[in-house]
Design a protein around this motif. Structure first.
Motif, mmCIF file in Angstrom:
data_model
loop_
_atom_site.group_PDB
_atom_site.id
_atom_site.type_symbol
_atom_site.label_atom_id
_atom_site.label_comp_id
_atom_site.label_asym_id
_atom_site.label_seq_id
_atom_site.Cartn_x
_atom_site.Cartn_y
_atom_site.Cartn_z
ATOM 1 N N LEU A 820 7.248 112.106 76.931
ATOM 2 C CA LEU A 820 7.368 110.745 77.462
ATOM 3 C C LEU A 820 7.655 109.757 76.334
ATOM 4 C CD1 LEU A 820 7.116 108.554 79.640
ATOM 5 C CD2 LEU A 820 4.624 108.602 79.268
ATOM 6 N N ALA A 821 6.923 109.878 75.222
ATOM 7 C CA ALA A 821 7.155 108.990 74.081
ATOM 8 C C ALA A 821 8.581 109.126 73.564
ATOM 9 C CB ALA A 821 6.153 109.297 72.978
ATOM 10 N N ALA A 822 9.096 110.352 73.531
ATOM 11 C CA ALA A 822 10.469 110.578 73.067
ATOM 12 C C ALA A 822 11.481 109.974 74.039
ATOM 13 C CB ALA A 822 10.714 112.075 72.896
ATOM 14 N N ARG A 823 11.205 110.068 75.346
ATOM 15 C CA ARG A 823 12.106 109.451 76.321
ATOM 16 C C ARG A 823 12.128 107.932 76.154
ATOM 17 N NH1 ARG A 823 9.949 113.165 80.238
ATOM 18 N NH2 ARG A 823 8.761 111.458 81.199
ATOM 19 N N ARG A 824 10.969 107.346 75.920
ATOM 20 C CA ARG A 824 10.919 105.888 75.733
ATOM 21 C C ARG A 824 11.695 105.472 74.482
ATOM 22 N NH1 ARG A 824 4.494 105.243 77.285
ATOM 23 N NH2 ARG A 824 4.807 104.839 79.529
ATOM 24 N N ALA A 825 11.584 106.268 73.429
ATOM 25 C CA ALA A 825 12.305 105.946 72.196
ATOM 26 C C ALA A 825 13.816 106.049 72.368
ATOM 27 C CB ALA A 825 11.849 106.877 71.070
ATOM 28 N N ALA A 826 14.256 106.806 73.377
ATOM 29 C CA ALA A 826 15.690 106.995 73.601
ATOM 30 C C ALA A 826 16.306 105.884 74.433
ATOM 31 C CB ALA A 826 15.929 108.346 74.287
ATOM 32 N N GLN A 827 15.501 105.038 75.032
ATOM 33 C CA GLN A 827 16.031 104.004 75.927
ATOM 34 C C GLN A 827 16.987 103.077 75.183
ATOM 35 O OE1 GLN A 827 12.567 102.146 77.681
ATOM 36 N NE2 GLN A 827 12.158 103.887 79.022
ATOM 37 N N GLY A 828 18.052 102.723 75.866
ATOM 38 C CA GLY A 828 19.066 101.863 75.272
ATOM 39 C C GLY A 828 20.224 102.621 74.680
ATOM 40 N N ASN A 829 20.090 103.935 74.496
ATOM 41 C CA ASN A 829 21.177 104.780 73.989
ATOM 42 C C ASN A 829 21.510 105.802 75.076
ATOM 43 O OD1 ASN A 829 22.600 106.985 72.785
ATOM 44 N ND2 ASN A 829 21.951 106.281 70.763
ATOM 45 N N PRO A 830 22.600 105.603 75.846
ATOM 46 C CA PRO A 830 22.870 106.466 77.000
ATOM 47 C C PRO A 830 22.909 107.960 76.678
ATOM 48 C CG PRO A 830 24.293 104.555 77.052
ATOM 49 C CD PRO A 830 23.596 104.519 75.724
ATOM 50 N N THR A 831 23.496 108.341 75.548
ATOM 51 C CA THR A 831 23.575 109.756 75.200
ATOM 52 C C THR A 831 22.185 110.328 74.963
ATOM 53 O OG1 THR A 831 25.750 109.441 74.211
ATOM 54 C CG2 THR A 831 24.550 111.442 73.612
ATOM 55 N N ARG A 832 21.357 109.577 74.237
ATOM 56 C CA ARG A 832 19.993 110.038 73.989
ATOM 57 C C ARG A 832 19.163 110.021 75.267
ATOM 58 N NH1 ARG A 832 17.242 107.361 68.857
ATOM 59 N NH2 ARG A 832 15.604 108.758 69.620
ATOM 60 N N GLU A 833 19.405 109.037 76.144
ATOM 61 C CA GLU A 833 18.689 109.000 77.417
ATOM 62 C C GLU A 833 18.995 110.259 78.246
ATOM 63 O OE1 GLU A 833 19.292 105.531 79.753
ATOM 64 O OE2 GLU A 833 18.701 104.134 78.177
ATOM 65 N N ALA A 834 20.285 110.626 78.313
ATOM 66 C CA ALA A 834 20.674 111.817 79.066
ATOM 67 C C ALA A 834 20.058 113.068 78.457
ATOM 68 C CB ALA A 834 22.195 111.941 79.106
ATOM 69 N N THR A 835 20.063 113.132 77.119
ATOM 70 C CA THR A 835 19.473 114.290 76.447
ATOM 71 C C THR A 835 17.983 114.378 76.741
ATOM 72 O OG1 THR A 835 21.121 114.194 74.690
ATOM 73 C CG2 THR A 835 19.079 115.369 74.201
ATOM 74 N N ALA A 836 17.293 113.234 76.683
ATOM 75 C CA ALA A 836 15.857 113.225 76.966
ATOM 76 C C ALA A 836 15.579 113.654 78.392
ATOM 77 C CB ALA A 836 15.287 111.840 76.699
ATOM 78 N N ALA A 837 16.445 113.235 79.336
ATOM 79 C CA ALA A 837 16.248 113.597 80.734
ATOM 80 C C ALA A 837 16.474 115.083 80.985
ATOM 81 C CB ALA A 837 17.182 112.778 81.619
ATOM 82 N N ALA A 838 17.189 115.746 80.075
ATOM 83 C CA ALA A 838 17.469 117.177 80.254
ATOM 84 C C ALA A 838 16.324 118.068 79.803
ATOM 85 C CB ALA A 838 18.739 117.558 79.483
ATOM 86 N N PHE A 839 15.331 117.482 79.103
ATOM 87 C CA PHE A 839 14.205 118.286 78.628
ATOM 88 C C PHE A 839 12.998 118.128 79.553
ATOM 89 C CE2 PHE A 839 16.662 118.508 74.787
ATOM 90 C CZ PHE A 839 16.304 119.738 74.231
ATOM 91 N N LEU A 840 12.281 119.233 79.738
ATOM 92 C CA LEU A 840 11.064 119.248 80.549
ATOM 93 C C LEU A 840 9.904 119.775 79.714
ATOM 94 C CD1 LEU A 840 12.276 120.848 83.918
ATOM 95 C CD2 LEU A 840 11.951 118.419 83.415
ATOM 96 N N ALA A 841 8.704 119.308 80.053
ATOM 97 C CA ALA A 841 7.478 119.904 79.514
ATOM 98 C C ALA A 841 6.930 120.857 80.564
ATOM 99 C CB ALA A 841 6.457 118.817 79.199
ATOM 100 N N LEU A 842 6.735 122.084 80.182
ATOM 101 C CA LEU A 842 6.170 123.096 81.072
ATOM 102 C C LEU A 842 4.782 123.458 80.569
ATOM 103 C CD1 LEU A 842 9.246 125.492 81.449
ATOM 104 C CD2 LEU A 842 8.744 123.398 82.704
ATOM 105 N N GLY A 843 3.790 123.365 81.423
ATOM 106 C CA GLY A 843 2.431 123.711 81.008
ATOM 107 C C GLY A 843 1.770 122.577 80.255
ATOM 108 N N VAL A 844 0.806 122.927 79.402
ATOM 109 C CA VAL A 844 -0.050 121.898 78.774
ATOM 110 C C VAL A 844 0.374 121.623 77.338
ATOM 111 C CG1 VAL A 844 -1.979 122.510 80.235
ATOM 112 C CG2 VAL A 844 -1.721 123.642 78.034
#
Length: 844
Positions: A820-844
């Motif tokens: 989540l912190a990494a996604r927030r840091a990517a805001q404002g940069n469309p390429t980084r936003e898309a990259t962040a949206a492509a990653f998931l956290a699985l498990g704990v």
């Protein structure tokens, strides 16, 4: 000269050469009858039945000039060849004439061949009488080789009659005699039937091991290869591996010259395999060809099975005119035989019938609930559930479905790899669908039943492979390197592709041979425990019921249910979302518009209003696992993780980090960014193992991953939808596959996979998932960060640095919080936003 007949069975090429020489040089009727008989046996067993018949007619002409015993022996071979050529009446006449003309050892040998012919025709009880008489006569003669051969054929007949214990004794006696005599190739024939015995008893790893050994054994002639192919296909179907079964059979039809009887046998097996693979049209074609052949050959037992496959295929294709009458006739006949196919046939017939006849057919199918074969019992319990459904007995439906799934659990635990276990759950799909339909009205009941049939295979770890698999994997990696080089240089790759497929089969086969952990895992979810464990957090589980998504929200001691949209609509929107991410990875503008809102409506519907603030654990269906969840407005600003099942979530929460911290940082060659984040991360993790460039080999990576507290792997990923367990990460010396990961002694506690599609999983079986991520879960990894689409290398490197910064400063926030912190840091940069949206956290 008489040893030439033995040689025709043991070494056909040498026998043919000697027979050819005898035909050219000899004028002795005895020698010529033996030479032509030997040539006839070789032609018959290589599938050239018509040529064999002509050769054996010549042998009979010479044998008639010798004595009655020689004539009877050749005539018996001739009769069997006629039967194998599909000329049943003529063949039986020759066999009967031969048996009536002699006594003693010769008669016993004739009876053995007549029994084999009767067995081919499906007349197993008559064959058993002949074979027992033949065995008595052979034993009195003291001919040990023929005793072993007779025992082998006897065992095949006993297996056809369901006499597994007798068949095993006969096979073991035959193998012992063959081995004492040094006849190792003929001992393989007895071994093949031991594979059938293992399959009948549910020991699938043993059966697969036997059939794989048989398939690669030298010197197997046409009819033997056909029998082996059929046995292997049955094994694969038992494991739910329908595509593998089709390939084995189709390869044989395409490349082997078969006798008419064996070709009909293969077409029947192919009909069943194509049916299981969802190819109803192909199944109907194969079943129709088999039925026509069986009718012409007078093989009624087999024709009945072909009719069953015709019925099932026609029903799937909607060809219903006159089908109900045919289905009932087939089902009644199979039930009269107490055949293992009877429950399925009775269920199909019941679905085409109505009223009292339907109830009678389903009651008849339910009577098979006490059979030893777990898959037969599961079909019988399905019939019982259908009866209860007709009666409006909701509780009875669920109880019957539970018993059927329990039978499948028993079957699944015989399988040695996560791949087989997951695929095998396909047998329970109908039971699961029926149970969910009747559980849907109550939220807790629906949650319990949703968990009952998802991710059960991943609850048990696979067995660690041995050195032989490691050798095959090394050869597979070398093949991959040579393929890449050949393509780059424009060289032919056909032979390398053939080699790749062979090596992949070898790796699969070795995994299939190993049995799993002996202790059983209870697949039933304790809902009260789950609710208590979730507490003030939130867990959302999606459940497909008759084409519609139901959403279960667990929070603050409650389980609530809402109905979202059609499953197909949700799948289509998820595909659109991944397409948007892929386009962004290739430099196209990332402008999803209202796609996230539409996805949320399809996936959550009114359940979105039930979600409180705070982190969420998502439990999607198998086919929705790889949805771009971060695009949903309600998830974009919060931490969330994704798990295959609520039961799996409970299990990973019990996994603690290793006592001794161990960190692996790996950057494989070939990345556009060069794995730029890895050297920087080394400064954040003093003492970490750093592997990059040529040092990032498979074995070095395996050593670093084993028991790691945290591992970060920057590498190109490749997802294999055709074979998920060959999905891989590209190391310096080739692919690190799921099969490699299953060799780890201690799974990495947390793993960040900075690779394209590293989190993509293939839905298989009932609602199982296979791929890199599922394999790591199954061996004990507690948490993963991975991607569900192609990603931009440079943007990924920056995202990974942000993720690790947060993970280092706030370890208690877990992977979901760090992402989540990494996604927030990517805001404002469309390429980084898309990259962040492509990653998931699985498990704990």
């Amino acid at each position: 000269m008489t040893d030439l007949l033995e040689l025709a069975l043991a070494d056909p090429e040498q026998a043919w050469a000697r027979a050819e020489a005898a035909v050219r040089k000899s004028r002795d009727p005895l020698e010529l009858s033996i030479a032509h008989q030997a040539r006839g046996i070789v032609l018959r067993d290589s599938g050239r039945a018509d040529e064999a018949v002509a050769e054996l007619r010549t042998a009979i002409r010479y044998a008639g000039r010798v004595d009655p015993e020689r004539d009877a022996d050749v005539r018996a071979t001739y009769g069997l060849a006629l039967v194998m050529a599909g000329r049943t009446a003529a063949g039986r006449g020759q066999l009967d004439r031969a048996a009536a003309s002699v006594t003693g050892e010769v008669q016993a040998k004739v009876l053995m061949r007549r029994a084999f012919a009767l067995s081919l025709l499906g007349e197993q009880h008559a064959a058993l009488v002949d074979m027992r008489a033949a065995l008595d006569g052979i034993r009195r003669s003291g001919n040990r080789t023929w005793e072993a051969r007779t025992l082998t054929v006897l065992a095949s007949i006993e297996m056809a009659l369901g006499m597994a214990a007798d068949a095993q004794r006969s096979c073991e006696d035959a193998r012992r005699i063959f081995q004492d005599l040094g006849e190792h190739e003929e001992a393989l024939d007895a071994l093949a039937i031991l594979g059938d015995v293992a399959l009948y008893r549910g020991d699938l790893p043993r059966a697969l091991a036997v059939f794989d050994e048989m398939a690669t054994a030298p010197g197997r002639v046409g009819y033997q290869r056909a029998d082996i192919a059929i046995s292997r296909s049955v094994s694969y179907l038992t494991a739910g591996m329908a595509t593998e079964a089709v390939q084995v059979l189709q390869d044989l039809l395409d490349h082997e010259h078969l006798s008419p009887t064996k070709e009909a046998d293969i077409q029947l097996a192919l009909a069943e395999a194509r049916q299981a693979a969802g190819d109803a049209a192909g199944a109907l074609t194969a079943a129709s060809e088999a039925r026509e052949a069986f009718r012409g050959q007078g093989r009624g037992w087999f024709e009945l099975r072909a009719r069953l496959h015709q019925v099932r295929a026609r029903r799937q294709l909607g060809h219903l005119r006159g089908l109900a009458r045919q289905a009932v006739d087939v089902a009644r006949r199979l039930d009269g035989e107490s055949a293992y196919e009877a429950p399925v046939a009775l269920i199909v017939a019941g679905r085409l019938a109505s009223g009292q006849e339907r109830a009678e057919l389903w009651h008849a199918a339910a009577a098979y609930r006490d059979r030893p074969n777990a898959l037969v019992r599961a079909s019988a319990w399905l019939a019982s559930a259908l009866v209860r459904e007709e009666d409006g007995d909701r509780g009875g439906v669920l109880r019957a479905c539970g018993r059927g799934l329990a039978a499948l659990d028993e079957h699944r635990r015989t399988l040695g790899s996560s791949e087989l276990r997951a695929l095998a759950t396909a047998h329970g799909r109908e039971l699961a669908v029926l149970a969910l339909r009747h559980a849907a009205s109550d939220a807790r009941t629906l949650l319990r039943w949703s968990e009952r049939w998802r991710a059960t295979a991943l609850a048990e770890p696979p067995v660690t492979p041995d050195g032989e698999v490691s050798t095959e994997l090394a050869a597979l990696r070398d093949n991959g390197r040579r393929l890449v080089q050949a393509r780059a240089e424009g060289e032919p790759v056909e032979q390398l592709e053939v080699e790749r497929r062979r090596l992949e089969r070898a790796v699969r086969a070795e995994h299939h041979r190993r049995t799993g952990r002996a202790d059983e895992v209870d697949a039933r979810l304790d809902v009260d425990r789950l609710v208590a464990e979730v507490g003030e957090g939130t867990l959302v589980e999606l459940v497909p019921v008759d084409g519609t998504l139901h959403v279960l929200v667990v929070h603050d001691g409650r389980v609530r249910r809402r109905v979202a949209g059609p499953t197909g609509e949700a799948l289509g929107l998820a595909d659109h979302g991944r397409s948007a991410l892929r386009r962004a990875a290739h430099g196209r503008p990332y402008a999803p518009g209202d796609l996230g809102t539409r996805m949320q409506e399809a996936l959550f519907g009114p359940a979105a209003d039930l979600l409180p603030d705070g982190p969420i654990t998502l439990v999607p269906t198998g086919r929705l696992h790889a949805a771009p969840w971060a695009m949903l407005p309600t998830l974009a600003g919060r931490a969330f993780d994704v798990v295959p099942s609520a039961g799996q979530w409970l299990r990973v929460r019990e996994v603690g980090p290793p006592a001794d911290p161990k960190v692996l940082l790996l950057a494989a060659p070939g990345l556009g960014s060069g794995g730029a984040e890895v050297p920087v991360l080394a400064g954040h993790h003093p003492g970490a193992t750093l592997l990059d460039g040529v040092d990032a080999t498979v074995e070095q990576a395996m050593a670093g991953l084993d028991g790691a507290t945290l591992a970060h792997v920057a590498a190109h990923g490749r997802f294999r939808p055709d074979s998920p367990l060959f999905s891989s990460l590209e190391m310096a010396d080739g692919p690190l596959t799921v099969h490699d990961l299953e060799r780890l002694q201690v799974a990495p506690y947390r793993l960040v996979l900075s690779a394209c599609e590293s989190g993509v999983l293939a839905p298989v079986g009932a609602d199982e998932l296979l791929g890199l991520a599922s394999a790591l879960f199954s061996i004990g990894t507690a948490g993963l960060v991975c991607s569900i689409a192609e990603v931009n290398d440079d943007a990924t490197a920056a995202l990974m640095l942000d993720l690790h910064d947060h993970l280092t400063s706030n370890a208690d926030g877990g992977l979901a919080g760090a992402l989540l912190a990494a996604r927030r840091a990517a805001q404002g940069n469309p390429t980084r936003e898309a990259t962040a949206a492509a990653f998931l956290a699985l498990g704990v």
